[in-house]
Design a protein around this motif. Sequence first.
Motif, PDB file in Angstrom:
ATOM      1  N   GLY A 164      40.633  45.083  12.254  1.00  0.00           N
ATOM      2  CA  GLY A 164      40.545  44.080  11.789  1.00  0.00           C
ATOM      3  C   GLY A 164      39.739  43.099  12.533  1.00  0.00           C
ATOM      4  N   GLY A 165      39.254  42.233  11.948  1.00  0.00           N
ATOM      5  CA  GLY A 165      38.140  41.025  12.499  1.00  0.00           C
ATOM      6  C   GLY A 165      38.831  39.951  13.016  1.00  0.00           C
ATOM      7  N   LEU A 166      40.524  39.693  12.695  1.00  0.00           N
ATOM      8  CA  LEU A 166      41.163  38.383  13.100  1.00  0.00           C
ATOM      9  C   LEU A 166      41.155  38.460  14.476  1.00  0.00           C
ATOM     10  CD1 LEU A 166      42.692  35.733  12.717  1.00  0.00           C
ATOM     11  CD2 LEU A 166      44.698  37.237  11.881  1.00  0.00           C
ATOM     12  N   GLU A 167      40.788  37.455  15.174  1.00  0.00           N
ATOM     13  CA  GLU A 167      41.167  37.302  16.738  1.00  0.00           C
ATOM     14  C   GLU A 167      41.963  35.762  16.714  1.00  0.00           C
ATOM     15  OE1 GLU A 167      41.034  39.176  19.051  1.00  0.00           O
ATOM     16  OE2 GLU A 167      39.848  40.694  17.981  1.00  0.00           O
ATOM     17  N   TYR A 168      42.997  35.987  17.530  1.00  0.00           N
ATOM     18  CA  TYR A 168      43.758  34.778  17.546  1.00  0.00           C
ATOM     19  C   TYR A 168      43.505  33.645  18.709  1.00  0.00           C
ATOM     20  CZ  TYR A 168      47.876  31.825  17.283  1.00  0.00           C
ATOM     21  OH  TYR A 168      48.867  30.636  17.067  1.00  0.00           O
ATOM     22  N   LYS A 169      43.248  32.360  18.250  1.00  0.00           N
ATOM     23  CA  LYS A 169      43.179  31.282  19.644  1.00  0.00           C
ATOM     24  C   LYS A 169      44.235  30.605  19.564  1.00  0.00           C
ATOM     25  CE  LYS A 169      40.523  27.861  19.086  1.00  0.00           C
ATOM     26  NZ  LYS A 169      39.272  26.956  18.844  1.00  0.00           N
ATOM     27  N   ASP A 170      44.577  30.235  18.448  1.00  0.00           N
ATOM     28  CA  ASP A 170      45.827  29.179  18.018  1.00  0.00           C
ATOM     29  C   ASP A 170      46.057  29.261  16.707  1.00  0.00           C
ATOM     30  OD1 ASP A 170      43.877  27.440  17.054  1.00  0.00           O
ATOM     31  OD2 ASP A 170      43.557  26.552  18.828  1.00  0.00           O
ATOM     32  N   ARG A 171      46.955  28.512  15.922  1.00  0.00           N
ATOM     33  CA  ARG A 171      47.246  28.438  14.609  1.00  0.00           C
ATOM     34  C   ARG A 171      45.948  28.144  13.710  1.00  0.00           C
ATOM     35  NH1 ARG A 171      46.975  23.013  13.601  1.00  0.00           N
ATOM     36  NH2 ARG A 171      47.733  21.719  14.892  1.00  0.00           N
ATOM     37  N   THR A 172      44.950  27.504  14.285  1.00  0.00           N
ATOM     38  CA  THR A 172      43.812  27.484  13.376  1.00  0.00           C
ATOM     39  C   THR A 172      43.142  28.574  12.986  1.00  0.00           C
ATOM     40  OG1 THR A 172      42.405  26.834  15.211  1.00  0.00           O
ATOM     41  CG2 THR A 172      43.781  24.916  14.305  1.00  0.00           C
ATOM     42  N   SER A 173      43.433  29.762  13.699  1.00  0.00           N
ATOM     43  CA  SER A 173      42.729  30.898  13.619  1.00  0.00           C
ATOM     44  C   SER A 173      43.407  31.419  12.276  1.00  0.00           C
ATOM     45  CB  SER A 173      42.921  32.013  14.773  1.00  0.00           C
ATOM     46  OG  SER A 173      42.616  31.338  15.804  1.00  0.00           O
ATOM     47  N   LEU A 174      44.427  30.981  11.846  1.00  0.00           N
ATOM     48  CA  LEU A 174      45.089  31.536  10.509  1.00  0.00           C
ATOM     49  C   LEU A 174      44.608  30.997   9.177  1.00  0.00           C
ATOM     50  CD1 LEU A 174      48.577  32.066  11.893  1.00  0.00           C
ATOM     51  CD2 LEU A 174      46.541  33.541  12.146  1.00  0.00           C
ATOM     52  N   ALA A 175      43.695  29.632   9.430  1.00  0.00           N
ATOM     53  CA  ALA A 175      43.258  29.176   8.299  1.00  0.00           C
ATOM     54  C   ALA A 175      42.325  29.979   7.398  1.00  0.00           C
ATOM     55  CB  ALA A 175      42.707  27.760   8.633  1.00  0.00           C
ATOM     56  N   GLY A 176      42.661  30.037   6.180  1.00  0.00           N
ATOM     57  CA  GLY A 176      41.891  30.811   5.275  1.00  0.00           C
ATOM     58  C   GLY A 176      42.301  32.563   5.453  1.00  0.00           C
ATOM     59  N   ARG A 177      43.429  32.745   5.854  1.00  0.00           N
ATOM     60  CA  ARG A 177      43.613  34.045   6.183  1.00  0.00           C
ATOM     61  C   ARG A 177      44.769  34.627   5.325  1.00  0.00           C
ATOM     62  NH1 ARG A 177      39.807  37.505   8.958  1.00  0.00           N
ATOM     63  NH2 ARG A 177      39.178  36.168  10.746  1.00  0.00           N
ATOM     64  N   ARG A 178      44.824  35.841   4.978  1.00  0.00           N
ATOM     65  CA  ARG A 178      46.318  36.199   4.215  1.00  0.00           C
ATOM     66  C   ARG A 178      47.216  36.896   5.515  1.00  0.00           C
ATOM     67  NH1 ARG A 178      48.085  37.789  -0.824  1.00  0.00           N
ATOM     68  NH2 ARG A 178      49.353  39.686  -0.812  1.00  0.00           N
ATOM     69  N   TRP A 194      53.051  26.022  10.491  1.00  0.00           N
ATOM     70  CA  TRP A 194      51.602  25.992  11.103  1.00  0.00           C
ATOM     71  C   TRP A 194      50.631  25.737   9.939  1.00  0.00           C
ATOM     72  CZ3 TRP A 194      52.465  31.346  13.837  1.00  0.00           C
ATOM     73  CH2 TRP A 194      53.052  30.962  15.148  1.00  0.00           C
ATOM     74  N   ASN A 195      50.911  26.269   8.681  1.00  0.00           N
ATOM     75  CA  ASN A 195      50.048  26.019   7.655  1.00  0.00           C
ATOM     76  C   ASN A 195      50.186  24.576   7.288  1.00  0.00           C
ATOM     77  OD1 ASN A 195      48.398  26.887   5.501  1.00  0.00           O
ATOM     78  ND2 ASN A 195      50.321  26.375   4.138  1.00  0.00           N
ATOM     79  N   GLU A 196      51.284  23.801   7.415  1.00  0.00           N
ATOM     80  CA  GLU A 196      51.214  22.313   6.944  1.00  0.00           C
ATOM     81  C   GLU A 196      50.501  21.467   8.101  1.00  0.00           C
ATOM     82  OE1 GLU A 196      55.460  21.770   7.236  1.00  0.00           O
ATOM     83  OE2 GLU A 196      55.870  22.444   5.009  1.00  0.00           O
ATOM     84  N   GLN A 197      50.527  21.829   9.512  1.00  0.00           N
ATOM     85  CA  GLN A 197      49.771  21.497  10.353  1.00  0.00           C
ATOM     86  C   GLN A 197      48.303  21.584  10.112  1.00  0.00           C
ATOM     87  OE1 GLN A 197      51.558  23.304  13.585  1.00  0.00           O
ATOM     88  NE2 GLN A 197      52.983  21.458  13.995  1.00  0.00           N
ATOM     89  N   ASN A 198      47.723  22.935   9.846  1.00  0.00           N
ATOM     90  CA  ASN A 198      46.560  23.160   9.503  1.00  0.00           C
ATOM     91  C   ASN A 198      45.882  22.182   8.022  1.00  0.00           C
ATOM     92  OD1 ASN A 198      46.211  24.913  11.295  1.00  0.00           O
ATOM     93  ND2 ASN A 198      46.163  26.724   9.989  1.00  0.00           N
ATOM     94  N   LEU A 199      46.743  22.124   7.158  1.00  0.00           N
ATOM     95  CA  LEU A 199      46.491  21.215   5.853  1.00  0.00           C
ATOM     96  C   LEU A 199      46.065  19.909   6.213  1.00  0.00           C
ATOM     97  CD1 LEU A 199      48.616  22.888   3.279  1.00  0.00           C
ATOM     98  CD2 LEU A 199      46.067  23.453   3.529  1.00  0.00           C
ATOM     99  N   ALA A 200      47.067  19.440   7.368  1.00  0.00           N
ATOM    100  CA  ALA A 200      47.036  18.061   7.812  1.00  0.00           C
ATOM    101  C   ALA A 200      45.868  17.707   8.307  1.00  0.00           C
ATOM    102  CB  ALA A 200      48.118  17.668   8.376  1.00  0.00           C
ATOM    103  N   GLU A 201      45.166  18.734   8.987  1.00  0.00           N
ATOM    104  CA  GLU A 201      43.979  18.613   9.835  1.00  0.00           C
ATOM    105  C   GLU A 201      42.617  19.096   8.874  1.00  0.00           C
ATOM    106  OE1 GLU A 201      44.405  20.932  13.330  1.00  0.00           O
ATOM    107  OE2 GLU A 201      46.062  19.967  13.792  1.00  0.00           O
ATOM    108  N   GLY A 202      42.984  19.351   7.650  1.00  0.00           N
ATOM    109  CA  GLY A 202      41.752  19.485   6.688  1.00  0.00           C
ATOM    110  C   GLY A 202      41.080  20.924   6.535  1.00  0.00           C
ATOM    111  N   LEU A 203      42.169  21.814   7.189  1.00  0.00           N
ATOM    112  CA  LEU A 203      41.693  23.292   7.099  1.00  0.00           C
ATOM    113  C   LEU A 203      42.120  24.160   6.017  1.00  0.00           C
ATOM    114  CD1 LEU A 203      42.782  23.941  10.919  1.00  0.00           C
ATOM    115  CD2 LEU A 203      40.432  23.448  10.102  1.00  0.00           C
ATOM    116  N   ALA A 204      41.736  25.209   5.743  1.00  0.00           N
ATOM    117  CA  ALA A 204      41.854  25.992   4.726  1.00  0.00           C
ATOM    118  C   ALA A 204      43.296  26.379   4.775  1.00  0.00           C
ATOM    119  CB  ALA A 204      40.949  27.208   4.646  1.00  0.00           C
TER     120      ALA A 204
END
Length: 319
Positions: A164-178, A194-204
């Motif tokens: 897989g291509g997913l590499e993790y830096k922090d919770r923002t790495s999961l934005a737009g991922r399944r 984490w999803n709620e925090q990502n959405l609050a920052e305008g991420l997917a």
Amino acid sequence: MKLTALAGLAAAVTLLVTGCGGPEQADQVQTADGVVFDLSPAQEGRVRVAKVDEIAALVPQPIRDRGTLVVTGSSNTTPPLRFYATDDKTVVGSEIDFAQLVADVLGLELDIQVADWSNNFVRVDSGEVDVFISNVTVTEERKEKYDFATYRQDNVALEVPAEGGLEYKDRTSLAGRRIGVGTGTNQEQLLVRWNEQNLAEGLAPIEIAYYQQTSDYYLALASGRLDGYIGPNPSAVYHSTTTKESRIVATFSGAGEQLQGEIAVLTRKDNGLIGPIHAALQHVIADGSYRKVIDRWSLQSEALPASRINPPGLPKKQP
């Protein structure tokens, strides 16, 4: 007899490791770093201890009269925690071994039962069972209804397909991922936060996929239908090192960034059991038998120096 997907996987991995096909060898699986797990129903290596009279005397009289400690837990987890042995009916694993130590110290016969994750709480609520021992995390919400005595650190892992291509830096790495997770678990609560925090920052948004059966998320990871799965670290280590179908790219405390989570024995609040269970855990930690179980299932990174009653847990969801 029809084997579960887990038992079949275990047998296949064993044949690859040993290079021979004796049926008795399906009871053992060796990881890439040489650790051998016993998947047999016999569990001849299970650690046992003697009854401790002064601790056993603390058990409520109705349970002493009955003579059993009734322990419920989930059936769909993976080695090394709580899983079906190669006979497809005997529940074994580290969680059973810890339960056995407690029962031994209390002078009770161990009665192991199985239920779906959410139903385990219902069975404790009703008094149908005494305790829930199945990789249960201490949370502030659960502490309102239940008492806890801890016996392991709670660490979770992000497991991704080997290619897989997913590499993790922090919770923002999961934005737009399944990302897959078990329903009703603390891992789900972390992922939702984490999803709620990502959405609050305008991420997917994170596409959260829910799974009840281990075999289902294994297949989803292997086929690339999941970008990742967040689950108990011991199980992720076992799966990634025995199948080579996945890899671990990050580990986290099960209680979030600010607190080291802990796994505990769960009982109904104020039913008189948490004191003797805590004393039993303290006893086996002191006499070394606890460490033997830790080593038997390669849980060294999650050992605790002492058991605690109702420590700080995963914070409540924000309103």
